[in-house]
Design a protein around this motif. Structure first.
Motif, PDB file in Angstrom:
ATOM      1  N   ARG A 158       0.836  -1.203   0.000  1.00 20.02           N
ATOM      2  CA  ARG A 158       0.000   0.000   0.000  1.00 20.02           C
ATOM      3  C   ARG A 158       0.872   1.255   0.000  1.00 20.02           C
ATOM      4  O   ARG A 158       0.565   2.237  -0.677  1.00 20.02           O
ATOM      5  N   VAL A 159       1.958   1.211   0.761  1.00 17.75           N
ATOM      6  CA  VAL A 159       2.866   2.362   0.781  1.00 17.75           C
ATOM      7  C   VAL A 159       3.531   2.528  -0.584  1.00 17.75           C
ATOM      8  O   VAL A 159       3.652   3.647  -1.104  1.00 17.75           O
ATOM      9  N   LEU A 160       3.960   1.407  -1.195  1.00 24.42           N
ATOM     10  CA  LEU A 160       4.577   1.470  -2.515  1.00 24.42           C
ATOM     11  C   LEU A 160       3.591   1.992  -3.556  1.00 24.42           C
ATOM     12  O   LEU A 160       3.940   2.841  -4.396  1.00 24.42           O
ATOM     13  N   ALA A 161       2.355   1.491  -3.505  1.00 21.59           N
ATOM     14  CA  ALA A 161       1.333   1.981  -4.430  1.00 21.59           C
ATOM     15  C   ALA A 161       1.082   3.471  -4.218  1.00 21.59           C
ATOM     16  O   ALA A 161       0.846   4.223  -5.171  1.00 21.59           O
ATOM     17  N   ALA A 162       1.143   3.896  -2.964  1.00 17.47           N
ATOM     18  CA  ALA A 162       0.948   5.315  -2.661  1.00 17.47           C
ATOM     19  C   ALA A 162       2.067   6.164  -3.239  1.00 17.47           C
ATOM     20  O   ALA A 162       1.823   7.272  -3.742  1.00 17.47           O
ATOM     21  N   PHE A 163       3.306   5.668  -3.169  1.00 16.34           N
ATOM     22  CA  PHE A 163       4.413   6.391  -3.804  1.00 16.34           C
ATOM     23  C   PHE A 163       4.118   6.621  -5.282  1.00 16.34           C
ATOM     24  O   PHE A 163       4.305   7.726  -5.810  1.00 16.34           O
ATOM     25  N   ALA A 164       3.682   5.541  -5.954  1.00 19.03           N
ATOM     26  CA  ALA A 164       3.382   5.645  -7.385  1.00 19.03           C
ATOM     27  C   ALA A 164       2.216   6.594  -7.630  1.00 19.03           C
ATOM     28  O   ALA A 164       2.247   7.423  -8.545  1.00 19.03           O
ATOM     29  N   ASN A 165       1.185   6.473  -6.802  1.00 25.47           N
ATOM     30  CA  ASN A 165       0.019   7.349  -6.938  1.00 25.47           C
ATOM     31  C   ASN A 165       0.407   8.800  -6.706  1.00 25.47           C
ATOM     32  O   ASN A 165      -0.019   9.701  -7.445  1.00 25.47           O
ATOM     33  N   ALA A 166       1.240   9.027  -5.693  1.00 21.79           N
ATOM     34  CA  ALA A 166       1.665  10.390  -5.372  1.00 21.79           C
ATOM     35  C   ALA A 166       2.450  11.007  -6.514  1.00 21.79           C
ATOM     36  O   ALA A 166       2.226  12.160  -6.902  1.00 21.79           O
ATOM     37  N   GLY A 167       3.399  10.237  -7.052  1.00 18.47           N
ATOM     38  CA  GLY A 167       4.177  10.753  -8.177  1.00 18.47           C
ATOM     39  C   GLY A 167       3.302  11.054  -9.363  1.00 18.47           C
ATOM     40  O   GLY A 167       3.440  12.106 -10.007  1.00 18.47           O
ATOM     41  N   PHE A 168       2.366  10.141  -9.646  1.00 18.30           N
ATOM     42  CA  PHE A 168       1.463  10.357 -10.778  1.00 18.30           C
ATOM     43  C   PHE A 168       0.615  11.602 -10.575  1.00 18.30           C
ATOM     44  O   PHE A 168       0.517  12.456 -11.469  1.00 18.30           O
ATOM     45  N   LEU A 169      -0.007  11.715  -9.404  1.00 14.53           N
ATOM     46  CA  LEU A 169      -0.917  12.833  -9.170  1.00 14.53           C
ATOM     47  C   LEU A 169      -0.172  14.164  -9.150  1.00 14.53           C
ATOM     48  O   LEU A 169      -0.676  15.172  -9.658  1.00 14.53           O
ATOM     49  N   ALA A 170       1.030  14.173  -8.578  1.00 10.47           N
ATOM     50  CA  ALA A 170       1.809  15.411  -8.543  1.00 10.47           C
ATOM     51  C   ALA A 170       2.131  15.893  -9.947  1.00 10.47           C
ATOM     52  O   ALA A 170       1.983  17.081 -10.268  1.00 10.47           O
ATOM     53  N   VAL A 171       2.566  14.974 -10.805  1.00  9.08           N
ATOM     54  CA  VAL A 171       2.868  15.337 -12.191  1.00  9.08           C
ATOM     55  C   VAL A 171       1.591  15.685 -12.944  1.00  9.08           C
ATOM     56  O   VAL A 171       1.549  16.649 -13.716  1.00  9.08           O
ATOM     57  N   ALA A 172       0.515  14.911 -12.710  1.00 10.53           N
ATOM     58  CA  ALA A 172      -0.740  15.139 -13.422  1.00 10.53           C
ATOM     59  C   ALA A 172      -1.363  16.481 -13.060  1.00 10.53           C
ATOM     60  O   ALA A 172      -1.891  17.194 -13.928  1.00 10.53           O
ATOM     61  N   LEU A 173      -1.319  16.862 -11.779  1.00 13.25           N
ATOM     62  CA  LEU A 173      -1.870  18.154 -11.365  1.00 13.25           C
ATOM     63  C   LEU A 173      -1.127  19.298 -12.040  1.00 13.25           C
ATOM     64  O   LEU A 173      -1.742  20.249 -12.542  1.00 13.25           O
ATOM     65  N   THR A 174       0.198  19.207 -12.053  1.00 11.46           N
ATOM     66  CA  THR A 174       1.000  20.255 -12.682  1.00 11.46           C
ATOM     67  C   THR A 174       0.770  20.282 -14.182  1.00 11.46           C
ATOM     68  O   THR A 174       0.627  21.347 -14.783  1.00 11.46           O
ATOM     69  N   ALA A 175       0.722  19.096 -14.806  1.00 13.65           N
ATOM     70  CA  ALA A 175       0.514  19.018 -16.252  1.00 13.65           C
ATOM     71  C   ALA A 175      -0.858  19.551 -16.639  1.00 13.65           C
ATOM     72  O   ALA A 175      -1.009  20.257 -17.646  1.00 13.65           O
ATOM     73  N   THR A 176      -1.868  19.226 -15.840  1.00 14.14           N
ATOM     74  CA  THR A 176      -3.223  19.693 -16.131  1.00 14.14           C
ATOM     75  C   THR A 176      -3.301  21.209 -16.049  1.00 14.14           C
ATOM     76  O   THR A 176      -3.899  21.863 -16.915  1.00 14.14           O
ATOM     77  N   ALA A 177      -2.698  21.778 -15.005  1.00 14.21           N
ATOM     78  CA  ALA A 177      -2.713  23.238 -14.859  1.00 14.21           C
ATOM     79  C   ALA A 177      -2.009  23.923 -16.027  1.00 14.21           C
ATOM     80  O   ALA A 177      -2.375  25.034 -16.433  1.00 14.21           O
ATOM     81  N   ALA A 178      -0.992  23.251 -16.581  1.00 16.15           N
ATOM     82  CA  ALA A 178      -0.233  23.849 -17.688  1.00 16.15           C
ATOM     83  C   ALA A 178      -0.961  23.726 -19.026  1.00 16.15           C
ATOM     84  O   ALA A 178      -0.626  24.435 -19.981  1.00 16.15           O
ATOM     85  N   LEU A 179      -1.957  22.848 -19.097  1.00 15.42           N
ATOM     86  CA  LEU A 179      -2.657  22.613 -20.362  1.00 15.42           C
ATOM     87  C   LEU A 179      -3.739  23.654 -20.648  1.00 15.42           C
ATOM     88  O   LEU A 179      -4.247  23.723 -21.767  1.00 15.42           O
ATOM     89  N   VAL A 180      -4.109  24.446 -19.648  1.00 17.99           N
ATOM     90  CA  VAL A 180      -5.215  25.388 -19.807  1.00 17.99           C
ATOM     91  C   VAL A 180      -4.785  26.782 -19.380  1.00 17.99           C
ATOM     92  O   VAL A 180      -3.735  26.971 -18.755  1.00 17.99           O
ATOM     93  N   ALA A 181      -5.611  27.767 -19.700  1.00 14.94           N
ATOM     94  CA  ALA A 181      -5.355  29.149 -19.294  1.00 14.94           C
ATOM     95  C   ALA A 181      -5.482  29.273 -17.777  1.00 14.94           C
ATOM     96  O   ALA A 181      -6.187  28.486 -17.138  1.00 14.94           O
ATOM     97  N   PRO A 182      -4.802  30.261 -17.172  1.00 16.77           N
ATOM     98  CA  PRO A 182      -4.837  30.413 -15.710  1.00 16.77           C
ATOM     99  C   PRO A 182      -6.244  30.506 -15.129  1.00 16.77           C
ATOM    100  O   PRO A 182      -6.493  30.001 -14.038  1.00 16.77           O
ATOM    101  N   ASP A 183      -7.174  31.151 -15.861  1.00 18.40           N
ATOM    102  CA  ASP A 183      -8.515  31.311 -15.312  1.00 18.40           C
ATOM    103  C   ASP A 183      -9.397  30.085 -15.509  1.00 18.40           C
ATOM    104  O   ASP A 183     -10.579  30.100 -15.180  1.00 18.40           O
ATOM    105  N   ARG A 184      -8.818  28.993 -16.035  1.00 21.84           N
ATOM    106  CA  ARG A 184      -9.572  27.752 -16.212  1.00 21.84           C
ATOM    107  C   ARG A 184      -8.949  26.589 -15.432  1.00 21.84           C
ATOM    108  O   ARG A 184      -9.326  25.431 -15.629  1.00 21.84           O
ATOM    109  N   LYS A 185      -8.008  26.913 -14.559  1.00 21.40           N
ATOM    110  CA  LYS A 185      -7.363  25.850 -13.787  1.00 21.40           C
ATOM    111  C   LYS A 185      -8.368  25.107 -12.918  1.00 21.40           C
ATOM    112  O   LYS A 185      -8.311  23.883 -12.799  1.00 21.40           O
TER     113      LYS A 185
END
Length: 376
Positions: A98-125
């Protein structure tokens, strides 16, 4: 909304199913592995601790990698952890997976949140993050209740296998949907870490931790609450989970329309009813109609406030382009780690976790009221 946002949401759905699924599996899992329900609840805390540690660590390691490569690698690691978890007979090994899966989930979500914010205009984050987090809320609508039903019909291990299989189309979608480009982050890691000194950022992270602690503290022990406090059969647990998930999807969707421009309004309007709702659920769970109605409204209110705080963390950490997502992930999972532990201490009363949730939300509201300028 760009297509890659929806593909990332598909992967978040697979991971969200795993993150929440123990809420419907704890009693059977505990019996099978020979531990108490409160001890089994540590699996949720272990996952959350892995998210807290893994988010900044993996975000820092992956900041120079192409996002697509990072995201697929995290999904493969996540899949492998669930395969091991599905076959183990040891609680200690399961906790480690569960801890290992959480590491993977955390890395994915951290990158995904940043990538998602970068894909749209600031007022659509806010709206883009609502779509991304929609993967989590759909997991509570379909994936988690489905897992609980699968666990009731077969066993808890079948749910772990199902999550592993969900990772395959998610990885394929990310692989085919995201461009293979390397993001150039001119900001030094030390500079990005320095934004954590900002009081406004620390405040919204603390608020997110408190609200998430309340949500996870109550949600983790929903199965024993439904069967003991409400006196319903095991097959009613998936029904309550579906209602909570449907409310979650509704809340995050509506909040996404306001979280960019009026975050303070969302917290002020949804926060007090969220606190009172946990109290009402603790008092009147014996009435099934009220239980079902409150499961929906609490899901909506909890995720409306929670998703707004995620967006606010990203806003306050805008100067940390590669690490902002990890700050949001880590802050919210501090709450996810602490919530089940605190709720477990009150488990002598099946309604105890709900009272704990109410206290945690009350603390968040007091902190937000004292620091109203953080939402200006």
């Amino acid at each position: 909304m760009p297509l890659p946002v929806y593909l990332l949401a598909l992967a978040v759905f697979a991971m969200g199913t795993s993150e929440f699924m123990l809420a419907g599996l704890l009693p059977d899992l505990a019996a099978d592995l020979g531990v108490t329900v409160a001890t089994a609840g540590l699996l949720t805390s272990g996952f959350a601790i892995g998210m807290v540690v893994g988010a900044p660590l993996f975000a820092a390691l992956a900041r120079r990698w192409p996002p697509r490569t990072s995201l697929v690698a995290f999904l493969v690691l996540f899949l492998a952890a669930h395969v091991v978890g599905a076959v183990t007979e040891s609680f200690a090994v399961l906790l480690a997976t569960r801890v290992l899966a959480a590491f993977a989930n955390a890395g994915f979500l951290a990158v995904a949140l940043t990538a998602t914010a970068a894909l749209v205009a600031p007022d659509r984050k806010g709206r883009a993050l609502a779509v991304l987090l929609g993967g989590t809320t759909i997991a509570t609508v379909a994936g988690v209740p489905g897992g609980a039903l699968l666990g009731a019909l077969l066993d808890w291990r079948a749910t772990f296998w199902a999550v592993a299989l969900l990772c395959l189309p998610a990885a394929l979608g990310v692989l085919r949907g995201l461009p293979d480009t390397r993001e150039a982050h001119g900001t030094r890691l030390r500079t990005e870490l320095a934004v954590l000194r900002r009081s406004r950022l620390v405040l919204v992270m603390a608020l997110g931790a408190l609200v998430n602690a309340a949500t996870f503290g109550a949600f983790t022990y929903i199965a024993p609450f439904v069967t003991q406090a409400a006196g319903l059969g095991d097959l009613w647990v998936p029904v309550v989970l579906v209602l909570f998930g449907a409310g979650s999807f509704t809340g995050v969707t509506i909040a996404g329309r306001f979280s960019d421009r009026r975050p303070g309004l969302v917290v002020a309007v949804a926060g007090p009813p969220l606190m009172l709702g946990w109290c009402a659920l603790a008092l009147w769970a014996a009435h099934p109609a009220l239980l079902f109605a409150l499961a929906f409204t609490q899901g909506a209110l909890a995720f409306a406030v929670g998703s707004t705080l995620i967006a606010r963390v990203l806003h306050e950490a805008a100067d940390a382009p590669s690490m902002a997502g990890s700050y949001a992930t880590a802050a919210l999972n501090v709450g996810a780690a602490a919530g089940p532990v605190l709720a477990g201490l009150a488990l002598a009363d099946p309604a105890g976790p709900l009272w704990t949730a109410a206290v945690l939300v009350a603390a968040a509201l007091v902190l937000a009221a004292v620091n109203r300028r953080a939402f200006s």
